[in-house]
Design a protein around this motif. Structure first.
Motif, PDB file in Angstrom:
ATOM      1  N   ASP A 256       0.830  -1.218   0.000  1.00 51.13           N
ATOM      2  CA  ASP A 256       0.000   0.000   0.000  1.00 51.13           C
ATOM      3  C   ASP A 256       0.858   1.259   0.000  1.00 51.13           C
ATOM      4  OD1 ASP A 256      -2.318  -1.545   0.053  1.00 51.13           O
ATOM      5  OD2 ASP A 256      -2.342  -1.634   2.243  1.00 51.13           O
ATOM      6  N   GLU A 259       1.761   2.734  -3.473  1.00 48.56           N
ATOM      7  CA  GLU A 259       0.774   3.569  -4.167  1.00 48.56           C
ATOM      8  C   GLU A 259       0.448   4.855  -3.420  1.00 48.56           C
ATOM      9  OE1 GLU A 259      -0.048   2.528  -7.097  1.00 48.56           O
ATOM     10  OE2 GLU A 259       1.021   0.628  -6.808  1.00 48.56           O
ATOM     11  N   ASN A 415      10.462  -0.141  -6.697  1.00 50.93           N
ATOM     12  CA  ASN A 415       9.093   0.352  -6.575  1.00 50.93           C
ATOM     13  C   ASN A 415       9.006   1.578  -5.673  1.00 50.93           C
ATOM     14  OD1 ASN A 415       7.210  -1.245  -8.151  1.00 50.93           O
ATOM     15  ND2 ASN A 415       7.811  -2.984  -6.889  1.00 50.93           N
TER      16      ASN A 415
END
Length: 547
Positions: A256, A259, A415
């Motif tokens: 989470d 994002e 990421n």
């Protein structure tokens, strides 16, 4: 094991179910077209049937079949997904999609397990206990609770009869693996009995929550002085083989965070902490999380990284850690010749391997990654494992777990921060380990450790020499000996004995903590090692170079 003579109706019923599911997904050629009553499923090895295994959709069908077969096969598939060196990259990637989830079981079953395992009623054990699970999987499910002392906890409870189900499946798996290995030549290279043996060890540990309890305590101890990494606290009083009670983690899943645009998450800092902590687990502690995917990492306040689910861990001994550090330096430096030498030294490669072609393939591989960024280095690691598969090299399980873990944390770093590069973090850690390995203090410690072996060797040497001479006299051993340059050989032996005496004597001196010291080492011992080093170098240069 002979299933046809077994009186266990449950094994017969489960085996028949497995046969039907194999056929459903088009793998009947592995088991034949027979029933249990006239069982000899492995006698056919029809080439056309075997070629079906090369179909493009085999990875997907294999995954769906494992999913349909249930808990034990899902776990087997997940293990195989970490072994691309055995099953290949395509199948490994597909099996990584296996979902480890099952419907939750009722509260009555959970209550019975807790009260049986912890020998008390739930009202006495917990101030409050949520009847509805907050998470569920194939082996167990998690409930929220509060201890009498006020701590909020997560309680993981194993589902009833799951151990019996796994034991039944393992019995059948062993039988199938043994027969397939015996009758299907194309499967022999995979060593199916060995895979099932490795899987049995893995899943037995996973269903023993006492093992997970010890893993959590071990990992927490390794990071006890690091306030940037957190491992959930455990409460042994409320734990057993089938129940484990741990601190409830009130954080945000790393997936989470990827994002999120919340400024409280410093993504660069999280990436740095996560990757550094993982390399510390591997190269410093030799005890590492074997499945550090984003679902098993939470981010707490102040960007603290929390690892959960320590059911499966990797363990490296001191020698393997040191060898691995050297290997990673050679790998990141694209040093092909020494990389091959190191793999041979670690007994990963043998003389049977076609070294010439392997070297050519490695050079081709590294040429594609020259000046590579983070993601490409991960690709090089995957390509290295693919090459080992091509040359039928069986990699150590811990090596593959380590490579997979590094690939996962590289993805995490990218990421969180697309500019993140893992190599500048990895290389200093590895070089530090190598430097420490060859330090005088470490060498002295090594000699002290091996002192008993030296002593035993010296004690038994006369007896063994006498035994050899006796066998020579009796004609059991024949020696053809040609002596050239006897004086030169004698000089070499004499100098070698002097060096050995200096090293052993210096090791004894190193164990003394009195007298003049330098860097916590006795000066006399240090001087002895230096003299030994100089003499050793002199011997190599003077004699070896002239041979």
């Amino acid at each position: 094991m002979k299933i046809r003579n077994s009186s266990n109706k449950k094994i017969f019923a489960r085996f028949n179910e497995i046969l039907q599911i194999f056929r459903k997904y088009g793998f009947s050629y592995l088991l034949g077209q027979t029933t249990i009553k006239r069982y000899n499923p492995f006698r056919s090895s029809d080439l056309d049937d075997i070629k079906k295994g090369l179909a493009n959709d085999i990875p997907e069908r294999l995954r769906l079949m494992f999913q349909d077969l249930g808990t034990t096969y899902i776990k087997l598939g997940q293990l195989l997904s970490t072994r691309p060196d055995i099953v290949g990259r395509r199948i490994a990637n597909e099996l990584s999609k296996l979902q480890d989830n099952n419907p939750s079981v009722g509260y009555d079953e959970i209550q019975n397990t807790i009260e049986t395992e912890l020998h008390d009623s739930i009202p006495n054990l917990f101030k409050s206990f949520s009847k509805k699970p907050i998470a569920t999987a194939s082996i167990g499910q998690v409930h929220e609770g509060i201890l009498p002392t006020g701590e909020k906890v997560a309680i993981k409870i194993q589902k009833a009869d799951i151990e019996e189900t796994i034991d039944t499946d393992l019995t059948i798996m062993k039988f199938i693996a043994e027969k397939a290995d015996k009758y299907i030549n194309s499967l022999k290279i995979y060593n199916l009995p060995g895979i099932i043996e490795e899987f049995e060890r893995s899943i037995k540990k996973e269903i023993d929550y006492n093992q997970e309890l010890m893993n959590m305590k071990h990992l927490a101890y390794d990071f006890k002085n690091d306030n940037t990494i957190h491992i959930p606290n455990v409460y042994p009083k409320y734990c057993s083989k089938k129940v484990i009670t741990m601190e409830y983690i009130d954080g945000v899943k790393l997936a989470d965070v990827f994002e999120s645009d919340d400024p409280k998450f410093d993504k660069k800092l999280i990436a740095d902490r996560g990757v550094k902590s993982y390399f510390k687990q591997i190269f410093i502690n030799g005890f590492f999380h074997a499945d550090p995917h984003p679902g098993n990492i939470f981010i707490l306040d102040d960007n603290v990284v929390c690892f959960i689910d320590e059911g499966m861990m990797g363990l490296l001994d001191k020698e393997f850690k040191e060898n691995l550090a050297e290997l990673m330096i050679l790998f990141t430096d694209n040093n092909v010749d020494n990389l091959i030498d190191q793999l041979m030294y670690m007994d990963i490669l043998t003389e049977k391997i076609d070294i010439k072609n392997l070297k050519r393939d490695l050079n081709d591989m590294f040429s594609r990654y020259y000046g590579a960024e983070l993601g490409q280095v991960k690709g090089a690691m995957n390509d290295l494992i693919n090459l080992m598969t091509k040359y039928q090299v069986k990699l150590p399980n811990e090596f593959v777990l380590m490579a997979r873990g590094i690939a996962i944390v590289e993805d995490i770093g990218q990421n969180l921060d697309p500019s993140f590069d893992v190599v500048p973090i990895l290389q200093p850690i590895a070089r530090k380990i190598i430097t420490k390995k060859y330090s005088p203090k470490k060498l002295a410690s090594s000699f002290k450790t091996n002192m008993f072996a030296f002593e035993h060797m010296i004690k038994v040497l006369p007896k063994r020499i006498n035994k050899i001479f006796y066998k020579i006299e009796e004609g059991e051993i024949k020696i053809n000996l040609e002596l050239n340059n006897l004086n030169r050989i004698t000089n070499k032996i004499s100098l070698a004995l002097i060096i050995s005496a200096l090293l052993i004597g210096s090791s004894y001196v190193m164990s003394i903590d009195k007298g003049p010291m330098i860097e916590d080492m006795p000066i006399l011992g240090f001087i002895g090692f230096v003299v030994s080093l100089v003499l050793g170098v002199f011997t190599v240069l003077k004699y070896m170079g002239n041979d």
